[in-house]
Design a protein around this motif. Structure first.
Motif, PDB file in Angstrom:
ATOM      1  N   GLY A   5      74.974  55.330  32.682  1.00  0.00           N
ATOM      2  CA  GLY A   5      76.331  54.939  32.307  1.00  0.00           C
ATOM      3  C   GLY A   5      76.754  55.507  30.971  1.00  0.00           C
ATOM      4  O   GLY A   5      75.944  56.046  30.218  1.00  0.00           O
ATOM      5  N   ALA A   6      78.062  55.376  30.682  1.00  0.00           N
ATOM      6  CA  ALA A   6      78.651  55.913  29.446  1.00  0.00           C
ATOM      7  C   ALA A   6      78.695  54.805  28.391  1.00  0.00           C
ATOM      8  O   ALA A   6      79.511  53.891  28.478  1.00  0.00           O
ATOM      9  CB  ALA A   6      80.040  56.461  29.714  1.00  0.00           C
ATOM     10  N   LEU A  66      78.595  49.374  27.190  1.00  0.00           N
ATOM     11  CA  LEU A  66      78.863  50.216  28.364  1.00  0.00           C
ATOM     12  C   LEU A  66      80.318  50.011  28.746  1.00  0.00           C
ATOM     13  O   LEU A  66      80.696  48.944  29.224  1.00  0.00           O
ATOM     14  CB  LEU A  66      77.916  49.832  29.515  1.00  0.00           C
ATOM     15  N   LEU A  67      81.161  51.031  28.493  1.00  0.00           N
ATOM     16  CA  LEU A  67      82.611  50.879  28.650  1.00  0.00           C
ATOM     17  C   LEU A  67      83.056  50.941  30.122  1.00  0.00           C
ATOM     18  O   LEU A  67      82.266  51.214  31.020  1.00  0.00           O
ATOM     19  CB  LEU A  67      83.348  51.950  27.850  1.00  0.00           C
ATOM     20  N   GLY A 147      82.430  49.504  33.976  1.00  0.00           N
ATOM     21  CA  GLY A 147      82.555  50.290  35.198  1.00  0.00           C
ATOM     22  C   GLY A 147      82.219  51.763  35.080  1.00  0.00           C
ATOM     23  O   GLY A 147      82.280  52.475  36.074  1.00  0.00           O
ATOM     24  N   PHE A 148      81.860  52.245  33.870  1.00  0.00           N
ATOM     25  CA  PHE A 148      81.521  53.666  33.745  1.00  0.00           C
ATOM     26  C   PHE A 148      80.049  53.881  34.079  1.00  0.00           C
ATOM     27  O   PHE A 148      79.260  54.412  33.282  1.00  0.00           O
ATOM     28  CB  PHE A 148      81.826  54.179  32.334  1.00  0.00           C
ATOM     29  N   ALA A 149      79.674  53.459  35.277  1.00  0.00           N
ATOM     30  CA  ALA A 149      78.302  53.583  35.764  1.00  0.00           C
ATOM     31  C   ALA A 149      78.357  53.397  37.277  1.00  0.00           C
ATOM     32  O   ALA A 149      79.288  52.765  37.789  1.00  0.00           O
ATOM     33  CB  ALA A 149      77.402  52.516  35.132  1.00  0.00           C
ATOM     34  N   VAL A 387      90.673  59.527  36.480  1.00  0.00           N
ATOM     35  CA  VAL A 387      89.771  58.624  37.185  1.00  0.00           C
ATOM     36  C   VAL A 387      88.419  59.303  37.384  1.00  0.00           C
ATOM     37  O   VAL A 387      88.335  60.426  37.888  1.00  0.00           O
ATOM     38  CB  VAL A 387      90.359  58.192  38.549  1.00  0.00           C
ATOM     39  N   ILE A 388      87.369  58.614  36.951  1.00  0.00           N
ATOM     40  CA  ILE A 388      85.996  59.088  37.171  1.00  0.00           C
ATOM     41  C   ILE A 388      85.606  58.763  38.605  1.00  0.00           C
ATOM     42  O   ILE A 388      85.742  57.606  39.033  1.00  0.00           O
ATOM     43  CB  ILE A 388      85.025  58.381  36.206  1.00  0.00           C
ATOM     44  N   MET A 389      85.120  59.771  39.324  1.00  0.00           N
ATOM     45  CA  MET A 389      84.665  59.551  40.697  1.00  0.00           C
ATOM     46  C   MET A 389      83.148  59.625  40.713  1.00  0.00           C
ATOM     47  O   MET A 389      82.551  60.543  40.129  1.00  0.00           O
ATOM     48  CB  MET A 389      85.260  60.609  41.637  1.00  0.00           C
TER      49      MET A 389
END
Ligand SMILES: [Zn+2]
Ligand SMILES: [Zn+2]
Length: 396
Positions: A5-6, A66-67, A147-149, A387-389
């Motif tokens: 994750g970010a 974790l953003l 949710g960046f994971a 949007v990150i996919m």
């Protein structure tokens, strides 16, 4: 389980973020879901201005964190006390857990849940828990979502089920941009018959407010054509909106607003010079000057709704006299004054009917590894929603 994750290491990094890398792509341990939690395989996550506000320090939060707070995914597992969701269902995340029992929850979305706000400020999940670890050290949760994971454990109150036919990127933006921007119009602004609606600041939330106002107008027109009643009016305003006006300093966003059907689009300077006013004005830029523009552009008897999140020390100048002399109202709206489980269904249906073109909010798809560059694009005012996919698992 292990996830990648970010993680925001600390707030206030210098720009360009492409060089300073405030977010690092890290391996983390994610603990098992508790009895009231759900484990979700994340498919898409939007990069929202509120993520940037944590990175740049305008919304200080504990780090490392974790953003990501605007996501969608598929339920993989539910805790033993979660009886109304099943594995395989698609959900949108909601960035404010809602206990449903506190005095604020009883205001039906007008006030944010007290318990949800407390855990969000602490960077924990409901129940004051931290389920994320990196090399044994705690990593905070962002607004109950992170949710960046590719996987997240969320409290049941942080997700709302959506139909399997809703594409993952659309389902993601329903939970923040659409809920916030749409609710600013429908729940907070509540335009009366014929009211003009102006939106100041055309990022993700502002554009969502704009297309929601346009959808009310379209539905009203369709209702009149059928001799009907305007198509329902779920959630408050019954939607005989007059003109819809977009305001932004970026000419590309003004062109976009016109393409989407806005009746007019102006820079803030044009609004001031031409004295453009509207009965309902939504401020979605999060900047004190934008708030001043919005207040100045609100008509007699009108309502200014502010949904932006300016820096905590930001100050605006307004003329109190006009509030009295022109019988005007200024209100703030958090999370679109929404009851997510009720309102997301309304937006989902409007999208399905073709009345709410949510896909138009999405200005690009990126990979998780590109997130620092994407933060620069967002900070430059160039993006609506990136949007990150996440990769779909291979069929087994
Ligand atoms: Zn957001
Ligand atoms: Zn509550």
């Amino acid at each position: 389980m292990q996830i990648t994750g970010a993680v925001l290491e600390q707030i206030g990094a210098a720009r360009p973020y492409a060089d300073t890398h405030p977010l690092t792509i890290s391996r983390l341990d994610l603990a098992e879901p508790g009895p009231e939690d759900v484990l979700v395989r994340i498919r898409a996550a939007g990069l929202c201005h509120s993520d940037l506000s944590v990175v740049d320090g305008n919304r200080p939060r504990p780090t490392p964190m974790l953003l990501g707070h605007e996501a969608s995914g598929i339920v993989e597992r539910v805790g033993e006390q979660v009886t109304d969701l099943v594995p395989g269902q698609q959900v949108s995340t909601v960035f404010l857990p809602r206990c449903g029992q506190c005095a604020n929850c009883a205001t039906d979305g007008k006030l944010p849940c007290t318990r949800g706000t407390a855990v969000n400020n602490a960077g924990t999940l409901v129940g004051d828990r931290i389920l994320l670890r990196r090399d044994g050290a705690e990593v905070r949760h962002h607004l109950g979502v992170s949710g960046f994971a590719p996987h997240a454990v969320l409290h049941r109150s942080s997700v709302v089920p959506v139909g399997a036919d809703v594409p993952a990127d659309i389902a993601a933006v329903l939970g923040c941009a659409v809920l916030t921007g749409g609710g600013a119009v429908i729940n907070a602004g509540r335009p009366a018959d014929g009211d003009d609606v102006m939106v100041v600041g055309l990022g993700g939330v502002g554009m969502a407010a704009l297309i929601t106002a346009l959808s009310l107008k379209k539905r009203a027109r369709a209702g009149r054509d059928d001799g009907g009643d305007g198509g329902g009016g779920d959630g408050g305003a019954d939607g005989h909106v007059g003109k819809v006006i977009g305001v932004d300093a970026n000419p590309a966003k003004l062109s976009r607003a016109i393409e989407l059907g806005a009746d007019a689009a102006h820079t803030p300077a044009e609004v001031a010079e031409q004295g453009v006013r509207a009965a309902v004005v939504i401020e979605a830029a999060g900047h004190p000057q934008a708030f001043e523009t919005a207040v100045a552009a609100t008509g007699v008897g009108g309502t200014t709704v502010t949904v932006g999140l300016p820096a905590p020390d930001a100050r605006s100048e307004i003329t109190p006299l006009v509030l009295t002399a022109e019988a005007r109202t200024i209100i703030g709206s958090y999370l679109g004054s929404a009851v997510p489980a009720r309102d997301i269904q309304v937006y989902e249906r409007l999208w399905r009917e073709g009345a709410l073109p949510v896909g138009e909010l999405i200005s690009g798809h990126i990979r998780l590894e590109e997130i620092n560059d994407a933060l620069d694009t967002l900070a430059d005012g160039q993006a609506v929603r990136q949007v990150i996919m996440f990769d779909e698992p291979a069929e087994g």
